[in-house]
Each structure stands twice: as C-alpha cells, then as structure tokens.
Design a protein around this motif. Structure first.
Motif, PDB file in Angstrom:
ATOM      1  N   GLU A  47      -4.147  11.170  -6.494  1.00 24.30           N
ATOM      2  CA  GLU A  47      -3.094  10.730  -5.581  1.00 24.30           C
ATOM      3  C   GLU A  47      -3.645  10.510  -4.183  1.00 24.30           C
ATOM      4  O   GLU A  47      -3.300   9.519  -3.509  1.00 24.30           O
ATOM      5  CB  GLU A  47      -1.973  11.775  -5.555  1.00 24.30           C
ATOM      6  CG  GLU A  47      -0.750  11.339  -4.767  1.00 24.30           C
ATOM      7  CD  GLU A  47       0.375  12.350  -4.850  1.00 24.30           C
ATOM      8  OE1 GLU A  47       1.542  11.959  -4.646  1.00 24.30           O
ATOM      9  OE2 GLU A  47       0.088  13.539  -5.122  1.00 24.30           O
ATOM     10  N   VAL A  48      -4.520  11.400  -3.723  1.00 23.59           N
ATOM     11  CA  VAL A  48      -5.116  11.265  -2.392  1.00 23.59           C
ATOM     12  C   VAL A  48      -6.004  10.024  -2.322  1.00 23.59           C
ATOM     13  O   VAL A  48      -5.985   9.277  -1.340  1.00 23.59           O
ATOM     14  CB  VAL A  48      -5.919  12.537  -2.041  1.00 23.59           C
ATOM     15  CG1 VAL A  48      -6.740  12.332  -0.771  1.00 23.59           C
ATOM     16  CG2 VAL A  48      -4.996  13.727  -1.881  1.00 23.59           C
ATOM     17  N   GLY A 106      -4.402   2.725   0.104  1.00 20.21           N
ATOM     18  CA  GLY A 106      -3.164   2.045   0.464  1.00 20.21           C
ATOM     19  C   GLY A 106      -2.173   1.908  -0.675  1.00 20.21           C
ATOM     20  O   GLY A 106      -1.212   1.147  -0.582  1.00 20.21           O
ATOM     21  N   ILE A 107      -2.410   2.644  -1.773  1.00 22.39           N
ATOM     22  CA  ILE A 107      -1.505   2.609  -2.927  1.00 22.39           C
ATOM     23  C   ILE A 107      -0.674   3.883  -2.899  1.00 22.39           C
ATOM     24  O   ILE A 107      -1.191   4.975  -3.122  1.00 22.39           O
ATOM     25  CB  ILE A 107      -2.289   2.516  -4.249  1.00 22.39           C
ATOM     26  CG1 ILE A 107      -3.213   1.300  -4.236  1.00 22.39           C
ATOM     27  CG2 ILE A 107      -1.338   2.454  -5.438  1.00 22.39           C
ATOM     28  CD1 ILE A 107      -4.126   1.211  -5.442  1.00 22.39           C
ATOM     29  N   HIS A 108       0.610   3.750  -2.645  1.00 24.62           N
ATOM     30  CA  HIS A 108       1.473   4.914  -2.492  1.00 24.62           C
ATOM     31  C   HIS A 108       2.515   4.963  -3.612  1.00 24.62           C
ATOM     32  O   HIS A 108       2.752   3.982  -4.319  1.00 24.62           O
ATOM     33  CB  HIS A 108       2.169   4.881  -1.126  1.00 24.62           C
ATOM     34  CG  HIS A 108       1.221   4.868   0.032  1.00 24.62           C
ATOM     35  ND1 HIS A 108       0.589   6.000   0.492  1.00 24.62           N
ATOM     36  CD2 HIS A 108       0.780   3.847   0.813  1.00 24.62           C
ATOM     37  CE1 HIS A 108      -0.184   5.702   1.510  1.00 24.62           C
ATOM     38  NE2 HIS A 108      -0.092   4.391   1.730  1.00 24.62           N
ATOM     39  N   GLY A 109       3.124   6.120  -3.762  1.00 25.38           N
ATOM     40  CA  GLY A 109       4.125   6.305  -4.804  1.00 25.38           C
ATOM     41  C   GLY A 109       3.544   6.971  -6.034  1.00 25.38           C
ATOM     42  O   GLY A 109       2.326   7.137  -6.174  1.00 25.38           O
ATOM     43  N   GLU A 110       4.428   7.361  -6.946  1.00 21.32           N
ATOM     44  CA  GLU A 110       4.006   8.083  -8.142  1.00 21.32           C
ATOM     45  C   GLU A 110       3.660   7.170  -9.307  1.00 21.32           C
ATOM     46  O   GLU A 110       2.902   7.570 -10.198  1.00 21.32           O
ATOM     47  CB  GLU A 110       5.120   9.051  -8.572  1.00 21.32           C
ATOM     48  CG  GLU A 110       5.390  10.159  -7.556  1.00 21.32           C
ATOM     49  CD  GLU A 110       6.462  11.111  -8.029  1.00 21.32           C
ATOM     50  OE1 GLU A 110       7.058  10.840  -9.092  1.00 21.32           O
ATOM     51  OE2 GLU A 110       6.707  12.115  -7.347  1.00 21.32           O
ATOM     52  N   LEU A 138      -5.796   7.284  -4.205  1.00 19.66           N
ATOM     53  CA  LEU A 138      -4.953   6.090  -4.235  1.00 19.66           C
ATOM     54  C   LEU A 138      -4.282   5.862  -2.884  1.00 19.66           C
ATOM     55  O   LEU A 138      -4.191   4.722  -2.412  1.00 19.66           O
ATOM     56  CB  LEU A 138      -3.901   6.217  -5.334  1.00 19.66           C
ATOM     57  CG  LEU A 138      -4.416   6.179  -6.775  1.00 19.66           C
ATOM     58  CD1 LEU A 138      -3.297   6.482  -7.762  1.00 19.66           C
ATOM     59  CD2 LEU A 138      -5.049   4.836  -7.089  1.00 19.66           C
ATOM     60  N   ALA A 139      -3.834   6.947  -2.246  1.00 16.19           N
ATOM     61  CA  ALA A 139      -3.214   6.815  -0.928  1.00 16.19           C
ATOM     62  C   ALA A 139      -4.221   6.302   0.096  1.00 16.19           C
ATOM     63  O   ALA A 139      -3.881   5.499   0.974  1.00 16.19           O
ATOM     64  CB  ALA A 139      -2.647   8.166  -0.481  1.00 16.19           C
ATOM     65  N   GLY A 140      -5.475   6.762  -0.018  1.00 22.60           N
ATOM     66  CA  GLY A 140      -6.510   6.277   0.882  1.00 22.60           C
ATOM     67  C   GLY A 140      -6.797   4.794   0.710  1.00 22.60           C
ATOM     68  O   GLY A 140      -7.277   4.132   1.637  1.00 22.60           O
TER      69      GLY A 140
END
Length: 209
Positions: A146-147, A153-157, A149-151
């Motif tokens: 998750e971290v 720029g991909i957010h959400g579950e 993917l967030a890095g």
C-alpha cells in the motif's frame, strides 16, 4: 504517467506472466502436494539460494530495518537474530531434517512432528501455529504494498486488492514454483538497487564521507 509508474507496471506485468508460466516449469503432477508445495524436491542449490535471498533480503532488510535503527536506535536490532544468527542454528538442524523429510515423504513441519511423535493433535497445533504466525507477516506485506502504491500516486484499496488477487491466483496455480521463479528476478533487481545506491547516493552527497 511518470517513469517510476511505468517501470512498476512493466515489472508487475512481467512478474504476473512469470507467476502463471511457472506452473509449466519442470512441473510434474501438480495435484501432488509435494509438487505444488516443494517443487517436486528438484530445485537444487542455486534456485534455493535465490529463494532464500528473495525471501529474506528485501527492501525490508536493507531499507526498513536500517531506517528503524536510524530513527529509534537499538530497538531495530531485533532483526539481527533471525536475519543472520538463525542461519547458524539452521545449519546444524536442517540438513538432518531435510534428509528425514525426503526419506519419509514429509511436506510440512506438521508432517514431521506427526511422524516423529505420533500425535495428530500436536501436528495440528504446529500447523495452526504456523498459519497464525504467518498472518502478521502477510499483513505487513500488504501495508508495504500500500505504501509503495501510494508513493507511485496510486491510492485506494482496489489496486491493492487487485494485486493481492493476482498474486494469490498464480500462487494457487503454480505453487512454490511461482515465488521461486520470481525470486530470481527479484534478487537481480535488489542487487542492482544496492549497487546503484552505492554509486549514486555518494555521488549525490559529494562522496562517502
């Protein structure tokens, strides 16, 4: 789409293809648990070496643990026993365990315990302990994904769920062969990252000092 995201998508697609292809890689009867879970006991030293590297020496080892030590001090040394010292203990016990398991056809630790002590309840306890002990590690990996993917720029579950479902699907289809084949690619990427860090970071910081 930035360069990091493009590289991630390409690598993820390649790893997915490898994961599903692994079911045909030197595969025997995949309905047999020893084929699915142990690769037919035919991996050999080189593939096993890559698997050990892919399993232990990851971004967790060379990024997360040093970062914890840098931020929190000696608390980060909890990783030293199982990341280094455990090997010394294993070299004494595991060769004998391997030879017994191969001779008796054991696949899991619970199989060995049942054969050695003749207790189904103890074998069940060992199996359940292994499952329960693995759950926090799986949760840790999901948080790490998750971290990452967030890095990018991909957010959400949903992206995390999709990635996990794909991983579960090719593991179900290919068994231990999937992580074994992927470990080779993963280790090469890790070594490239370490070498690049040794060269690039000092260059950006005006030297090793």
């Amino acid at each position: 789409m930035n360069a990091a995201l493009i590289v991630f998508v390409v690598l993820f697609a390649g790893v997915t293809v490898l994961g599903f292809y692994a079911s045909r890689w030197r595969a025997g009867d995949m309905s047999q648990l020893s084929e699915w879970g142990l690769g037919g006991r035919r991996f050999g030293a080189i593939i096993t070496w890559f698997m050990l590297g892919g399993d232990l020496y990851t971004a967790y080892t060379f990024v997360a643990v040093p970062a914890l030590i840098f931020a929190g001090g000696a608390v980060g040394f909890f990783a030293v026993p199982y990341a280094a010292i455990a090997y010394i203990v294993m070299y004494f016990a595991f060769p004998r365990l391997w030879s017994v398991a191969q001779a008796k056809g054991y696949v899991t630790g619970a199989d060995f315990v049942r054969g050695r002590f003749g207790s189904r309840s103890l074998a069940l306890a060992i199996a359940l302990t292994g499952i329960v002990a693995t759950m926090p590690y799986i949760a840790l990996q999901l948080v790490g994904m998750e971290v990452v993917l967030a890095g990018l720029g991909i957010h959400g579950e949903w992206p995390l769920i999709i990635a996990f479902v794909i991983l579960a699907a090719y593991t179900y289809a290919s068994g231990i062969r999937a992580p074994a084949m992927i470990a080779v690619v993963k280790d090469i990427l890790i070594y490239a990252t370490v070498i690049a860090a040794i060269i690039v970071i000092p260059a950006e910081l005006d030297g090793y000092a």
